[in-house]
Design a protein around this motif. Structure first.
Motif, PDB file in Angstrom:
ATOM      1  N   VAL A 248     -55.283 -40.226 -54.462  1.00  0.00           N
ATOM      2  CA  VAL A 248     -56.482 -40.923 -53.980  1.00  0.00           C
ATOM      3  C   VAL A 248     -56.191 -41.632 -52.659  1.00  0.00           C
ATOM      4  O   VAL A 248     -57.007 -41.617 -51.725  1.00  0.00           O
ATOM      5  N   THR A 249     -55.017 -42.236 -52.579  1.00  0.00           N
ATOM      6  CA  THR A 249     -54.659 -42.963 -51.355  1.00  0.00           C
ATOM      7  C   THR A 249     -54.461 -41.995 -50.189  1.00  0.00           C
ATOM      8  O   THR A 249     -54.882 -42.275 -49.052  1.00  0.00           O
ATOM      9  N   LEU A 250     -53.850 -40.856 -50.449  1.00  0.00           N
ATOM     10  CA  LEU A 250     -53.708 -39.835 -49.406  1.00  0.00           C
ATOM     11  C   LEU A 250     -55.070 -39.354 -48.916  1.00  0.00           C
ATOM     12  O   LEU A 250     -55.291 -39.168 -47.708  1.00  0.00           O
ATOM     13  N   LYS A 251     -55.975 -39.162 -49.846  1.00  0.00           N
ATOM     14  CA  LYS A 251     -57.311 -38.701 -49.490  1.00  0.00           C
ATOM     15  C   LYS A 251     -58.011 -39.710 -48.583  1.00  0.00           C
ATOM     16  O   LYS A 251     -58.697 -39.345 -47.621  1.00  0.00           O
ATOM     17  N   ALA A 252     -57.804 -41.000 -48.896  1.00  0.00           N
ATOM     18  CA  ALA A 252     -58.406 -42.053 -48.065  1.00  0.00           C
ATOM     19  C   ALA A 252     -57.854 -42.015 -46.645  1.00  0.00           C
ATOM     20  O   ALA A 252     -58.569 -42.277 -45.672  1.00  0.00           O
ATOM     21  N   LEU A 253     -56.578 -41.665 -46.515  1.00  0.00           N
ATOM     22  CA  LEU A 253     -55.970 -41.554 -45.180  1.00  0.00           C
ATOM     23  C   LEU A 253     -56.538 -40.352 -44.426  1.00  0.00           C
ATOM     24  O   LEU A 253     -56.890 -40.449 -43.245  1.00  0.00           O
ATOM     25  N   LEU A 254     -56.625 -39.237 -45.112  1.00  0.00           N
ATOM     26  CA  LEU A 254     -57.022 -37.997 -44.433  1.00  0.00           C
ATOM     27  C   LEU A 254     -58.504 -37.961 -44.093  1.00  0.00           C
ATOM     28  O   LEU A 254     -58.915 -37.303 -43.125  1.00  0.00           O
ATOM     29  N   ASN A 255     -59.333 -38.661 -44.877  1.00  0.00           N
ATOM     30  CA  ASN A 255     -60.767 -38.655 -44.552  1.00  0.00           C
ATOM     31  C   ASN A 255     -61.164 -39.812 -43.627  1.00  0.00           C
ATOM     32  O   ASN A 255     -62.360 -40.007 -43.353  1.00  0.00           O
ATOM     33  N   GLY A 256     -60.157 -40.597 -43.181  1.00  0.00           N
ATOM     34  CA  GLY A 256     -60.420 -41.639 -42.197  1.00  0.00           C
ATOM     35  C   GLY A 256     -60.875 -42.958 -42.785  1.00  0.00           C
ATOM     36  O   GLY A 256     -61.229 -43.880 -42.033  1.00  0.00           O
ATOM     37  N   GLN A 257     -60.840 -43.084 -44.097  1.00  0.00           N
ATOM     38  CA  GLN A 257     -61.224 -44.352 -44.708  1.00  0.00           C
ATOM     39  C   GLN A 257     -60.263 -45.461 -44.296  1.00  0.00           C
ATOM     40  O   GLN A 257     -60.644 -46.618 -44.158  1.00  0.00           O
ATOM     41  N   VAL A 258     -58.985 -45.100 -44.143  1.00  0.00           N
ATOM     42  CA  VAL A 258     -57.969 -46.001 -43.587  1.00  0.00           C
ATOM     43  C   VAL A 258     -57.129 -45.192 -42.600  1.00  0.00           C
ATOM     44  O   VAL A 258     -57.192 -43.956 -42.581  1.00  0.00           O
ATOM     45  N   LYS A 259     -56.320 -45.912 -41.789  1.00  0.00           N
ATOM     46  CA  LYS A 259     -55.486 -45.236 -40.796  1.00  0.00           C
ATOM     47  C   LYS A 259     -54.009 -45.203 -41.174  1.00  0.00           C
ATOM     48  O   LYS A 259     -53.225 -44.460 -40.562  1.00  0.00           O
ATOM     49  N   ALA A 260     -53.621 -46.011 -42.149  1.00  0.00           N
ATOM     50  CA  ALA A 260     -52.215 -46.057 -42.569  1.00  0.00           C
ATOM     51  C   ALA A 260     -52.141 -46.335 -44.066  1.00  0.00           C
ATOM     52  O   ALA A 260     -52.981 -47.060 -44.612  1.00  0.00           O
ATOM     53  N   ILE A 261     -51.135 -45.731 -44.710  1.00  0.00           N
ATOM     54  CA  ILE A 261     -50.934 -45.961 -46.136  1.00  0.00           C
ATOM     55  C   ILE A 261     -49.452 -46.167 -46.411  1.00  0.00           C
ATOM     56  O   ILE A 261     -48.596 -45.773 -45.616  1.00  0.00           O
ATOM     57  N   MET A 262     -49.160 -46.798 -47.562  1.00  0.00           N
ATOM     58  CA  MET A 262     -47.781 -47.033 -47.978  1.00  0.00           C
ATOM     59  C   MET A 262     -47.618 -46.405 -49.364  1.00  0.00           C
ATOM     60  O   MET A 262     -48.017 -46.999 -50.366  1.00  0.00           O
ATOM     61  N   ILE A 263     -47.049 -45.191 -49.414  1.00  0.00           N
ATOM     62  CA  ILE A 263     -46.845 -44.492 -50.685  1.00  0.00           C
ATOM     63  C   ILE A 263     -45.495 -43.793 -50.675  1.00  0.00           C
ATOM     64  O   ILE A 263     -44.796 -43.762 -49.653  1.00  0.00           O
ATOM     65  N   GLN A 264     -45.134 -43.187 -51.795  1.00  0.00           N
ATOM     66  CA  GLN A 264     -43.865 -42.478 -51.958  1.00  0.00           C
ATOM     67  C   GLN A 264     -43.684 -41.432 -50.857  1.00  0.00           C
ATOM     68  O   GLN A 264     -44.589 -40.648 -50.574  1.00  0.00           O
ATOM     69  N   ASP A 265     -42.506 -41.399 -50.251  1.00  0.00           N
ATOM     70  CA  ASP A 265     -42.325 -40.534 -49.080  1.00  0.00           C
ATOM     71  C   ASP A 265     -42.367 -39.045 -49.409  1.00  0.00           C
ATOM     72  O   ASP A 265     -42.723 -38.230 -48.559  1.00  0.00           O
ATOM     73  N   SER A 266     -42.011 -38.656 -50.641  1.00  0.00           N
ATOM     74  CA  SER A 266     -42.073 -37.231 -50.984  1.00  0.00           C
ATOM     75  C   SER A 266     -43.522 -36.731 -50.994  1.00  0.00           C
ATOM     76  O   SER A 266     -43.787 -35.574 -50.635  1.00  0.00           O
ATOM     77  N   ALA A 267     -44.459 -37.591 -51.370  1.00  0.00           N
ATOM     78  CA  ALA A 267     -45.873 -37.211 -51.338  1.00  0.00           C
ATOM     79  C   ALA A 267     -46.344 -37.041 -49.901  1.00  0.00           C
ATOM     80  O   ALA A 267     -47.112 -36.122 -49.581  1.00  0.00           O
TER      81      ALA A 267
END
Length: 379
Positions: A248-267
């Motif tokens: 979900v957090t990746l999706k928010a980054l890719l659709n422009g909802q946010v510009k940066a995220i902090m998640i597991q690096d393998s993802a």
């Protein structure tokens, strides 16, 4: 099973005392002692005893060859590893493929009557909590223990209750390259507190996302509890968004909802390898280790097979299966802890400052940290 989903559930572990009892092996010893005290030299009796012993040995061998290893696992490559292990050893594997939370709950539910031999998931603090309850085999070393590099050795607990199979970062910073120019990339975690990032940063909920708890616990370790709480409080003041899972957090980054995220690096690495517009940044102050860990049930129904499986995980043969994205998906983008193994070329190696999160301290503080984060950051 969806690999992202497998990483997203984590339970708050009860730290109760171990109540199960280990069955003794006194019958055989008692029989031997009785035979000795009787001092019988009767040949027939001796032959009978020898025959019984031989039959018992044959029975044990036959039973061992027919037994099935029960593996509780949350790893993307677990089915491939089970297949490879069976092919290499002839030992069948019954795989219970689930997420971390349900696995831990199941293990705790089986304390007095365990049905599992080996458990395998991400997060040494969670495995440490099971060790604290006395559920894991301790003080055993696999034959290929010497394969570990220095990072791998540093992640093995002193009681050898569990073993790392690889390492990822609990979190790194991912930015959307379509929305952020290279000159604007953050260099450290604290850069995300600047007005430039107001309302543009997201992360997962550590009460839901397994990999996120070590990130939060690591920040508390790096900055101290007060400093860590202040960092996340300031992030919230700057408009931090909380989502449940990596996907979900990746999706928010890719659709422009946010510009940066902090998640597991393998993802992040997996998404970048698929062509998504992502730049991965490893903050200068460091990233926190998230090892996958494999452990043996203290009362494993098939102890011999369990030990062979752990040795297979640490072997070069097993590592090659784990490191193949075709076998393990995003979970294969890990940093090897076995000498001579190399990570997928998509994974960055240089410029990473690793910080080992104390699993003992993190397990001890888990409930307190998760409660604080929920009450002060999520709500």
């Amino acid at each position: 099973m969806n690999l992202q989903a497998k990483r997203t559930v984590i339970s708050i572990l009860a730290m109760g005392a171990l109540t199960s009892l280990v069955a003794g092996c006194g019958t055989t010893t008692g029989t031997s002692n009785n035979a000795s005290s009787n001092g019988s030299s009767n040949a027939s009796s001796s032959n009978s005893t020898a025959s019984t012993a031989n039959n018992a040995s044959a029975s044990t061998t036959s039973a061992s060859s027919n037994q099935t290893l029960v593996l509780y696992s949350a790893q993307g490559y677990d089915q491939a590893m089970a297949d490879a292990f069976t092919k290499a050893t002839g030992i069948k594997v019954k795989l219970d493929d689930s997420s971390t939370g349900p696995i831990v709950a199941k293990i705790e539910g089986e304390k007095s009557n365990p049905h599992w031999d080996v458990a395998w998931f991400d997060g040494d603090s969670t495995m440490q909590a099971l060790d604290n309850q006395g559920l894991l085999l301790q003080n055993w070393s696999p034959s290929d223990f010497g394969n570990y590099n220095s990072l791998g050795q540093s992640l093995v607990p002193s009681d050898k209750a569990y073993f790392p199979g690889g390492v990822t970062a609990a979190a790194a910073i991912g930015v959307n390259t379509k929305l952020v120019s290279p000159s604007q990339y953050p260099k450290d975690w604290s850069d995300l507190l600047s007005p430039q990032w107001k309302g543009q940063v997201a992360m997962n909920d550590p009460a839901v996302s397994g990999p996120t708890f070590p990130f939060v616990a690591g920040m508390m370790q790096l900055k101290g509890t007060q400093g860590g709480e202040q960092f996340f409080t300031q992030l919230k003041g700057n408009g931090l968004k909380i989502f449940r899972t990596n996907g979900v957090t990746l999706k928010a980054l890719l659709n422009g909802q946010v510009k940066a995220i902090m998640i597991q690096d393998s993802a992040l690495t997996s998404a970048k390898a698929k062509g998504d517009p992502i730049q991965i940044i490893y903050p200068s102050s460091g990233v926190f280790t998230l090892p996958d860990v494999v452990a043996i049930d203290k009362n494993a129904p098939d102890m011999a097979a369990a030990k062979k499986f752990v040795e297979f995980v640490l072997s070069h043969q097993g590592q090659k299966v784990m490191l193949d994205p075709k076998q393990g998906g995003g979970d294969s983008y890990f940093n090897p802890v076995i000498t001579g193994e190399t990570p997928d070329p998509q994974r960055q190696q240089s410029g990473i400052k690793w910080i080992t999160v104390s699993p003992t301290k993190a397990a001890q503080d888990q409930s307190q940290i998760q409660s604080w984060f929920h009450n002060n950051i999520v709500q």
